[in-house]
Design a protein around this motif. Structure first.
Motif, PDB file in Angstrom:
ATOM      1  N   UNK A 201     -11.877 -26.097 -36.165  1.00  0.00           N
ATOM      2  CA  UNK A 201     -10.453 -26.252 -36.483  1.00  0.00           C
ATOM      3  C   UNK A 201     -10.183 -25.872 -37.932  1.00  0.00           C
ATOM      4  N   UNK A 202      -9.057 -25.218 -38.174  1.00  0.00           N
ATOM      5  CA  UNK A 202      -8.707 -24.836 -39.542  1.00  0.00           C
ATOM      6  C   UNK A 202      -7.201 -24.721 -39.664  1.00  0.00           C
ATOM      7  N   UNK A 203      -6.765 -24.616 -40.912  1.00  0.00           N
ATOM      8  CA  UNK A 203      -5.334 -24.531 -41.198  1.00  0.00           C
ATOM      9  C   UNK A 203      -5.116 -23.548 -42.336  1.00  0.00           C
ATOM     10  N   UNK A 204      -4.022 -22.797 -42.269  1.00  0.00           N
ATOM     11  CA  UNK A 204      -3.616 -21.922 -43.364  1.00  0.00           C
ATOM     12  C   UNK A 204      -2.167 -22.197 -43.721  1.00  0.00           C
TER      13      UNK A 204
ATOM     14  N   UNK B  80     -18.186 -14.429 -24.610  1.00  0.00           N
ATOM     15  CA  UNK B  80     -18.815 -15.705 -24.960  1.00  0.00           C
ATOM     16  C   UNK B  80     -19.389 -15.778 -26.363  1.00  0.00           C
ATOM     17  N   UNK B  81     -19.101 -14.807 -27.205  1.00  0.00           N
ATOM     18  CA  UNK B  81     -19.565 -14.892 -28.580  1.00  0.00           C
ATOM     19  C   UNK B  81     -18.847 -15.989 -29.341  1.00  0.00           C
ATOM     20  N   UNK B  82     -19.464 -16.460 -30.410  1.00  0.00           N
ATOM     21  CA  UNK B  82     -18.924 -17.547 -31.218  1.00  0.00           C
ATOM     22  C   UNK B  82     -18.859 -17.119 -32.683  1.00  0.00           C
ATOM     23  N   UNK B  83     -17.787 -17.516 -33.348  1.00  0.00           N
ATOM     24  CA  UNK B  83     -17.674 -17.347 -34.799  1.00  0.00           C
ATOM     25  C   UNK B  83     -17.629 -18.749 -35.379  1.00  0.00           C
ATOM     26  N   UNK B  84     -18.704 -19.155 -36.029  1.00  0.00           N
ATOM     27  CA  UNK B  84     -18.843 -20.550 -36.427  1.00  0.00           C
ATOM     28  C   UNK B  84     -18.276 -20.906 -37.776  1.00  0.00           C
ATOM     29  N   UNK B  85     -17.948 -19.903 -38.601  1.00  0.00           N
ATOM     30  CA  UNK B  85     -17.417 -20.197 -39.925  1.00  0.00           C
ATOM     31  C   UNK B  85     -16.563 -19.038 -40.418  1.00  0.00           C
ATOM     32  N   UNK B  86     -15.707 -19.342 -41.402  1.00  0.00           N
ATOM     33  CA  UNK B  86     -14.896 -18.296 -42.010  1.00  0.00           C
ATOM     34  C   UNK B  86     -15.788 -17.442 -42.908  1.00  0.00           C
ATOM     35  N   UNK B  87     -15.618 -16.116 -42.809  1.00  0.00           N
ATOM     36  CA  UNK B  87     -16.373 -15.184 -43.638  1.00  0.00           C
ATOM     37  C   UNK B  87     -15.414 -14.192 -44.264  1.00  0.00           C
ATOM     38  N   UNK B  88     -15.603 -13.907 -45.554  1.00  0.00           N
ATOM     39  CA  UNK B  88     -14.797 -12.857 -46.179  1.00  0.00           C
ATOM     40  C   UNK B  88     -15.722 -11.731 -46.601  1.00  0.00           C
TER      41      UNK B  88
ATOM     42  N   UNK C 105     -10.770 -25.718 -43.805  1.00  0.00           N
ATOM     43  CA  UNK C 105     -11.421 -26.238 -42.610  1.00  0.00           C
ATOM     44  C   UNK C 105     -12.251 -27.443 -43.039  1.00  0.00           C
ATOM     45  N   UNK C 106     -12.989 -28.102 -42.135  1.00  0.00           N
ATOM     46  CA  UNK C 106     -13.730 -29.314 -42.526  1.00  0.00           C
ATOM     47  C   UNK C 106     -14.779 -29.084 -43.611  1.00  0.00           C
ATOM     48  N   UNK C 107     -15.193 -27.826 -43.828  1.00  0.00           N
ATOM     49  CA  UNK C 107     -16.266 -27.549 -44.774  1.00  0.00           C
ATOM     50  C   UNK C 107     -15.801 -26.904 -46.075  1.00  0.00           C
ATOM     51  N   UNK C 108     -14.619 -26.309 -46.094  1.00  0.00           N
ATOM     52  CA  UNK C 108     -14.239 -25.567 -47.294  1.00  0.00           C
ATOM     53  C   UNK C 108     -12.732 -25.427 -47.423  1.00  0.00           C
ATOM     54  N   UNK C 109     -12.309 -25.119 -48.634  1.00  0.00           N
ATOM     55  CA  UNK C 109     -10.912 -24.808 -48.930  1.00  0.00           C
ATOM     56  C   UNK C 109     -10.919 -23.647 -49.909  1.00  0.00           C
ATOM     57  N   UNK C 110     -10.131 -22.602 -49.640  1.00  0.00           N
ATOM     58  CA  UNK C 110     -10.170 -21.430 -50.498  1.00  0.00           C
ATOM     59  C   UNK C 110      -8.837 -20.705 -50.493  1.00  0.00           C
TER      60      UNK C 110
END
Length: 246
Positions: free
Chosen positions: A61-64, A83-91, A41-46
């Motif tokens: 936006x993200x891609x796998x 209406x909840x939001x998930x703002x980032x990927x979390x593991x 995504x714009x902030x990380x790659x893992x």
């Protein structure tokens, strides 16, 4: 509470990939069992790690992509948390015997039997857990009201003026405000919600005309054109060839 849109246990095809530009409040949940998959995504790659649980964002936006020789194997849910939001990927670590592990084990037992009600019930439990962990958060009250209003009035011809007045903002400011927080414009969000509702109705066996009406389209031709533009095929062919995938 939101709802479970899709669920399953799968080894994906070699050509599988994800390019998520918007999700209308939907986030993907993967318990990874195997495969070589890269997330960006714009902030990380893992690289996704086996045995871990991943909650993917609903507003970013993200891609796998995957190694075609080592395809993804996972248990998955698609959750509508709006209406909840998930703002980032979390593991998350899935420790043996933990509450999270027991819930995922329940899904492993329910999915092969296609126990939809039980899968949805476990999905609600997981959503509650993620909210308590602050992985799913509610937006400010004005935006929450607008998102709930959209969800409750999909069949109506909603206008930008109507939505911006509900939030208490000038239309031009409202568009900027909405996009900053949701990652997409109000129009695109509403379109995504309507397509999501159309898919749900089609999978429940509704005729194409009923799916169009339920998604807020008065003209069948307009609905079919919009659906084809979004998914690359007609509503009827989409339903007949549908297969739940991560």
């Amino acid at each position: 509470m939101g709802m479970v849109l899709l669920y399953g246990m799968a080894q994906v095809d070699r050509d599988w990939h994800v390019k998520e530009t918007s999700a209308a409040g939907c986030c993907r949940l993967y318990w990874v069992q195997g495969g070589t998959v890269w997330y960006e995504d714009p902030e990380q790659q893992t690289l996704l790690q086996h045995g871990r649980l991943y909650l993917f964002p609903s507003t970013v936006p993200y891609e796998m992509t995957q190694d075609r020789a080592d395809p993804l194997r996972c248990l998955f849910l698609h959750l509508n948390v709006s209406p909840g939001l998930v703002g980032k990927m979390t593991d998350l670590e899935v420790r043996e015997g933990s509450f999270l592990h027991r819930q995922l084990q329940s899904l492993e037992q329910c999915i092969p039997q296609n126990e939809k009600e039980l899968c949805c019930a476990v999905g609600e439990v997981l959503e509650t857990l993620f909210r308590r962990m602050c992985l799913i958060v509610d937006p400010d009250p004005a935006l929450s009201e607008v998102l709930c209003y959209m969800a409750d009035h999909l069949q109506e011809p909603l206008t930008l003026e109507e939505l911006s007045a509900l939030a208490g903002y000038h239309p031009q400011y409202f568009v900027r405000y909405f996009k900053k927080r949701m990652g997409i414009t109000p129009y695109r969000y509403l379109l995504d919600c309507r397509m999501q509702e159309a898919q749900r109705l089609l999978l429940e066996g509704a005729p194409v005309t009923a799916a169009a009406a339920g998604a807020g389209y008065r003209e069948l031709k307009t609905f079919e054109q919009t659906f084809r533009s979004r998914f690359g095929t007609s509503p009827g062919l989409w339903r007949s060839s549908f297969r739940a995938e991560p």
